[in-house]
Motif scaffolding. Structure first.
Motif, PDB file in Angstrom:
ATOM      1  N   VAL A  24       0.836  -1.198   0.000  1.00 35.76           N
ATOM      2  CA  VAL A  24       0.000   0.000   0.000  1.00 35.76           C
ATOM      3  C   VAL A  24       0.874   1.252   0.000  1.00 35.76           C
ATOM      4  N   ALA A  25       1.895   1.262   0.864  1.00 36.41           N
ATOM      5  CA  ALA A  25       2.789   2.418   0.929  1.00 36.41           C
ATOM      6  C   ALA A  25       3.497   2.637  -0.406  1.00 36.41           C
ATOM      7  N   TYR A  26       3.953   1.568  -1.025  1.00 39.70           N
ATOM      8  CA  TYR A  26       4.628   1.683  -2.315  1.00 39.70           C
ATOM      9  C   TYR A  26       3.688   2.270  -3.367  1.00 39.70           C
ATOM     10  N   LEU A  27       2.464   1.755  -3.435  1.00 37.52           N
ATOM     11  CA  LEU A  27       1.529   2.199  -4.468  1.00 37.52           C
ATOM     12  C   LEU A  27       1.097   3.646  -4.260  1.00 37.52           C
ATOM     13  N   VAL A  28       0.913   4.057  -3.014  1.00 39.65           N
ATOM     14  CA  VAL A  28       0.563   5.459  -2.770  1.00 39.65           C
ATOM     15  C   VAL A  28       1.712   6.365  -3.201  1.00 39.65           C
ATOM     16  N   ASN A  29       2.933   5.990  -2.848  1.00 35.66           N
ATOM     17  CA  ASN A  29       4.083   6.794  -3.268  1.00 35.66           C
ATOM     18  C   ASN A  29       4.273   6.769  -4.782  1.00 35.66           C
ATOM     19  N   LEU A  30       3.982   5.633  -5.408  1.00 35.75           N
ATOM     20  CA  LEU A  30       4.070   5.557  -6.866  1.00 35.75           C
ATOM     21  C   LEU A  30       3.041   6.469  -7.512  1.00 35.75           C
ATOM     22  N   SER A  31       1.824   6.441  -6.996  1.00 35.66           N
ATOM     23  CA  SER A  31       0.776   7.305  -7.533  1.00 35.66           C
ATOM     24  C   SER A  31       1.170   8.774  -7.392  1.00 35.66           C
ATOM     25  N   ARG A  32       1.716   9.147  -6.236  1.00 32.64           N
ATOM     26  CA  ARG A  32       2.154  10.530  -6.035  1.00 32.64           C
ATOM     27  C   ARG A  32       3.282  10.899  -7.004  1.00 32.64           C
ATOM     28  N   ALA A  33       4.182   9.965  -7.234  1.00 34.03           N
ATOM     29  CA  ALA A  33       5.298  10.241  -8.141  1.00 34.03           C
ATOM     30  C   ALA A  33       4.798  10.466  -9.569  1.00 34.03           C
ATOM     31  N   LEU A  34       3.815   9.681  -9.990  1.00 36.90           N
ATOM     32  CA  LEU A  34       3.262   9.844 -11.335  1.00 36.90           C
ATOM     33  C   LEU A  34       2.529  11.179 -11.455  1.00 36.90           C
ATOM     34  N   ASP A  35       1.749  11.529 -10.434  1.00 36.95           N
ATOM     35  CA  ASP A  35       1.057  12.823 -10.449  1.00 36.95           C
ATOM     36  C   ASP A  35       2.056  13.974 -10.544  1.00 36.95           C
ATOM     37  N   ALA A  36       3.084  13.923  -9.714  1.00 42.24           N
ATOM     38  CA  ALA A  36       4.076  15.002  -9.705  1.00 42.24           C
ATOM     39  C   ALA A  36       4.804  15.088 -11.038  1.00 42.24           C
ATOM     40  N   MET A  37       5.144  13.942 -11.596  1.00 46.00           N
ATOM     41  CA  MET A  37       5.843  13.912 -12.881  1.00 46.00           C
ATOM     42  C   MET A  37       5.012  14.580 -13.971  1.00 46.00           C
ATOM     43  N   GLU A  38       3.731  14.276 -13.997  1.00 48.47           N
ATOM     44  CA  GLU A  38       2.862  14.871 -15.009  1.00 48.47           C
ATOM     45  C   GLU A  38       2.721  16.377 -14.800  1.00 48.47           C
ATOM     46  N   GLN A 308      13.136   1.876   5.973  1.00 49.25           N
ATOM     47  CA  GLN A 308      12.304   1.079   5.071  1.00 49.25           C
ATOM     48  C   GLN A 308      11.312   1.964   4.324  1.00 49.25           C
ATOM     49  N   TRP A 309      10.715   2.928   5.031  1.00 55.96           N
ATOM     50  CA  TRP A 309       9.802   3.862   4.352  1.00 55.96           C
ATOM     51  C   TRP A 309      10.549   4.636   3.274  1.00 55.96           C
ATOM     52  N   ASP A 310      11.721   5.134   3.589  1.00 53.95           N
ATOM     53  CA  ASP A 310      12.498   5.891   2.609  1.00 53.95           C
ATOM     54  C   ASP A 310      12.859   5.031   1.404  1.00 53.95           C
ATOM     55  N   GLU A 311      13.169   3.757   1.660  1.00 54.33           N
ATOM     56  CA  GLU A 311      13.505   2.854   0.551  1.00 54.33           C
ATOM     57  C   GLU A 311      12.290   2.643  -0.341  1.00 54.33           C
ATOM     58  N   ILE A 312      11.102   2.484   0.270  1.00 52.36           N
ATOM     59  CA  ILE A 312       9.866   2.316  -0.508  1.00 52.36           C
ATOM     60  C   ILE A 312       9.608   3.557  -1.356  1.00 52.36           C
ATOM     61  N   ASP A 313       9.761   4.732  -0.739  1.00 52.57           N
ATOM     62  CA  ASP A 313       9.546   5.990  -1.457  1.00 52.57           C
ATOM     63  C   ASP A 313      10.534   6.124  -2.618  1.00 52.57           C
ATOM     64  N   ALA A 314      11.799   5.810  -2.358  1.00 52.65           N
ATOM     65  CA  ALA A 314      12.820   5.920  -3.409  1.00 52.65           C
ATOM     66  C   ALA A 314      12.551   4.928  -4.535  1.00 52.65           C
ATOM     67  N   ARG A 315      12.128   3.726  -4.178  1.00 55.37           N
ATOM     68  CA  ARG A 315      11.845   2.715  -5.213  1.00 55.37           C
ATOM     69  C   ARG A 315      10.653   3.142  -6.068  1.00 55.37           C
ATOM     70  N   ALA A 316       9.630   3.710  -5.447  1.00 60.40           N
ATOM     71  CA  ALA A 316       8.471   4.176  -6.196  1.00 60.40           C
ATOM     72  C   ALA A 316       8.868   5.275  -7.181  1.00 60.40           C
ATOM     73  N   LYS A 317       9.686   6.218  -6.731  1.00 60.32           N
ATOM     74  CA  LYS A 317      10.131   7.298  -7.624  1.00 60.32           C
ATOM     75  C   LYS A 317      10.993   6.755  -8.756  1.00 60.32           C
ATOM     76  N   ALA A 318      11.864   5.803  -8.442  1.00 59.83           N
ATOM     77  CA  ALA A 318      12.719   5.208  -9.472  1.00 59.83           C
ATOM     78  C   ALA A 318      11.884   4.438 -10.482  1.00 59.83           C
ATOM     79  N   ASP A 319      10.888   3.702  -9.996  1.00 61.14           N
ATOM     80  CA  ASP A 319      10.020   2.947 -10.902  1.00 61.14           C
ATOM     81  C   ASP A 319       9.212   3.884 -11.793  1.00 61.14           C
ATOM     82  N   ALA A 320       8.800   5.017 -11.248  1.00 64.04           N
ATOM     83  CA  ALA A 320       8.083   5.997 -12.062  1.00 64.04           C
ATOM     84  C   ALA A 320       8.982   6.549 -13.165  1.00 64.04           C
ATOM     85  N   GLU A 321      10.234   6.833 -12.842  1.00 61.40           N
ATOM     86  CA  GLU A 321      11.169   7.328 -13.853  1.00 61.40           C
ATOM     87  C   GLU A 321      11.440   6.271 -14.915  1.00 61.40           C
TER      88      GLU A 321
END
Length: 694
Positions: A24-38, A308-321
């Motif tokens: 859940v944490a990963y997907l929320v951060n991924l969604s935020r990363a995609l929104d910010a990117m756009e 662990q939270w920071d790693e999840i956030d970083a992975r979500a941003k990297a996956d978005a890129e």
């Protein structure tokens, strides 16, 4: 009476381990990363033309999506539903490629990138959403009803526990679709979850404009047959508990449920929206309710460490890129392909929807009639065809207003409910939006719905669903389709009036993706209806009221294997001096008017597709063309035929192309007035003679 459950302030316990909170944490951060990117890059660079942020809605949506675990679960969302799709397994590359209108993705660049769909053969699917607010509700009700049909009529155990989920904002609860679906779901006790994301605004309009007091859950407190749950969609523990409660209610076959979660809309309605209608205090209050910091506080350190939270956030941003890099390599679709997939095409089956995707193979058929017995009227012919196809295909389902015990206002379905039961032939609530919308959902779930619109004029409230159904295959780039047969009686009968006697077939022809049949007699009605019921495209089957029991239209039953191709006209009378093009109730009038003249009378039989080749071949031989139809003259379908003849056979003509139609008025009631308005035998004969003398 409905039960209203409102959560109290939740205790701050350790996270519920039944949820995969790290995901859940990963997907929320991924969604935020995609929104910010756009918002920060792709929109300013004009690589994304429409953008709707999901910030604030995201966490609860993801919690919901993670609970859609049954193979035949399906959800239908709206333009802020990308977090849900991510939770269902949609690759972020597909999400970004769709946003950038590149090849592949939701539509291959044909539709707005926030208009989602996801045919998922291995798990829950996202039904194709529509661009219109509220249009998602009734198709989801149809999907839920199809679940029950598969489970109880077809005895398919794979549908046990499956549900339909529809997502909508607080603004959508004012729509016709919402109320139609609510009626369907509660009167039929369907496994359907109404998931209302109440952010307080419909674009710029407060939710108090949509429903009294701005709380749809409270207002529906006395609605029978509906479980109502309401709470805060920004609190992780509360939102998760309420979603689980709602899911359990629906999966346990206790009836439909409405879950209202309050969430903040942390950006404007769309990227271009400045939110000038919100005060600074409202904006500040919304950001204080941001679910992402609440989620972090809930999980760190109780379940996750800060690292662990920071790693999840970083992975979500990297996956978005990474997803963006891959999406950028996708080209724009070849423009020459944009005309494909309006209709089904051989060898290119849609991914989901219709009976063909379930392995259906049409039985052998023949276009040659094998007449049986006495002549029968069109009512009997249609009923017999429906009865035969229902006997050999248990996916065929009939429904509409008064079609059950009454047998329909024109008696076409008389006795069919008694033979096939109420699950297969049933009456509906008085809502054409609900009739066609539920047919869309049932068709996507693999059934063959045959809804009846009682009279042509009554189709108007269903116009949005008709349009959305027709464009589904094209706008999803052949990922989804919803084949069905919509029976529509219309036209004059003894008398006329503006409400029951309209034809206006051209409106259906102008809806991309719909085939349109307009048979003039019992034999053609059998052949075209059978083809429609066995086909892979949505069909409007127009039943002219004047022909249903007209003596001229009676024919022997042509056999259970008789099926006619669409787009093939029939020459009902042959001649050399003039071509008369017509259909429906005008065919016998044209035949009678042509007596004593050497005339080709062409009954088009279908208007989409229509037999251009037959018309041109006849006109080039006779060198004159008269088009006769009951509909209005201005922008009637005859104008299309006249334009084709002028474009492609002008040099072959010895006289101007002529049209004889009703004047541009509604159908009048008094028979004397009606006879004046509708093309008569004498009027057609006079027009023929004028052209022959030219």
């Amino acid at each position: 009476m409905a039960k209203l459950a409102v959560a109290s302030e939740p205790p701050r316990n350790a996270p519920d381990e039944s949820h995969d909170w790290a995901r859940v944490a990963y997907l929320v951060n991924l969604s935020r990363a995609l929104d910010a990117m756009e918002e920060e890059r792709l929109v300013p660079e004009k690589k994304v033309l429409y953008q709707f942020s999901a910030r604030g809605h995201d966490m609860a949506q993801i919690l919901l999506g993670c609970r859609l675990t049954e193979r035949h679960d399906a959800a239908c969302g709206y333009y802020r539903s990308r977090p849900l799709l991510l939770s269902l397994g949609v690759d972020p590359e597909i999400a970004l490629a769709s946003a950038m209108a590149r090849s592949g993705g939701y539509s291959g660049g044909r539709d707005i990138g926030t208009v989602f769909n996801y045919p998922n053969p291995h798990g829950a699917s996202a039904l194709p959403m529509c661009g219109g607010v509220g249009a998602q509700y009734t198709p989801t009700a149809g999907w839920a009803q199809a679940i029950e049909y598969h489970r109880t009529v077809l005895n398919n155990a794979a549908y046990e526990g499956a549900i339909g989920v529809v997502l909508g904002g607080d603004g959508s609860v004012a729509s016709n679709g919402f109320w139609a679906a609510l009626t369907i779901a509660t009167t039929q006790a369907l496994p359907m979850l109404f998931y209302i994301e109440d952010n307080g605004f419909g674009i710029s309009v407060p939710s108090t404009f949509q429903t009294p007091g701005g709380d749809i859950a409270k207002n529906l407190g006395s609605w029978s047959g509906l479980e109502i749950i309401s709470g805060d969609g920004t609190e992780p523990q509360e939102a998760a508990a309420l979603i689980d409660q709602a899911m359990a209610h629906v999966r346990d076959r206790k009836g439909p449920c409405l879950l209202r979660l309050t969430v903040p809309r942390l950006q404007g309605h769309s990227f271009q929206d400045t939110q000038s209608y919100k005060s600074a205090r409202v904006v500040e209050d919304e950001w204080r309710r941001d679910p992402l910091p609440k989620l972090k506080s809930y999980l760190v350190p109780a379940l996750l460490s800060q690292a662990q939270w920071d790693e999840i956030d970083a992975r979500a941003k990297a996956d978005a890129e990474d997803a963006l890099a891959r999406a950028e390599t996708r080209p724009v679709a070849d423009p020459v392909t944009v005309t494909r997939n309006v209709f089904s095409e051989d060898g290119d089956l849609q991914a989901m929807g219709g009976q063909w995707t379930s392995g259906y193979v049409p039985p052998p058929s023949t276009p040659t009639p094998v007449p049986e017995g006495q002549r029968i009227n069109m009512v009997t012919a249609i009923r017999r065809t429906l009865e035969h196809e229902m006997t050999i295909n248990d996916r065929v389902v009939l429904f509409g207003e008064d079609i059950g015990p009454k047998g329909g206002v024109h008696a076409v379905t008389l006795g069919l409910q008694e033979k096939f039961g109420q699950a297969r032939v049933f009456d509906t609530s008085l809502s054409e939006e609900g009739i066609i919308g539920r047919a869309v959902g049932m068709a996507m779930a693999g059934l063959v719905p045959v809804p009846e619109i009682q009279f042509r004029k009554y189709a108007e409230p269903a116009t949005e669903q008709i349009n959305d159904c027709g464009t589904m295959r094209w706008r999803t780039d052949n990922r989804f389709a919803a084949p069905m047969v919509v029976r529509v009686p219309g036209g004059f009968f003894k008398c006329g009036d503006p409400w029951h006697s309209q034809t206006n077939e051209v409106a259906f022809v102008h809806q991309p993706g719909w085939m349109v049949a307009a048979p003039s007699n019992a034999e053609d009605a059998v052949g075209l209806l059978r083809t429609a019921l066995r086909g892979n495209d949505p069909v409007i089957f127009f039943e002219h009221r004047s022909m249903l029991d007209f003596a001229w239209a009676r024919r022997p039953y042509p056999g259970d294997d008789f099926a006619l191709p669409f787009g093939k006209a029939k020459t009902t009378r042959s001649g050399d001096d003039i071509t008369i093009v017509t259909w429906g109730a005008m065919v016998p009038r044209c035949e009678e008017a042509a007596e004593g003249r050497s005339a080709d009378v062409l009954d088009l039989r279908t208007l989409m597709p229509w037999d251009k080749a037959a018309v041109l071949a006849s006109v080039r031989r006779t060198r004159r063309c008269l088009i006769v139809h009951e509909d209005l003259k201005t922008a009637g379908f005859g104008a299309e035929i006249a334009a084709l003849v002028a474009d492609e056979a002008f040099m072959d003509l010895d006289a101007p192309v002529a049209r004889l139609t009703m004047p541009d008025i509604p159908s009048p009631h008094n028979p004397v007035l009606l006879d004046f308005a509708v093309p008569s035998v004498a009027g057609i004969r006079a027009k023929i003679d004028d052209l022959l003398a030219f």
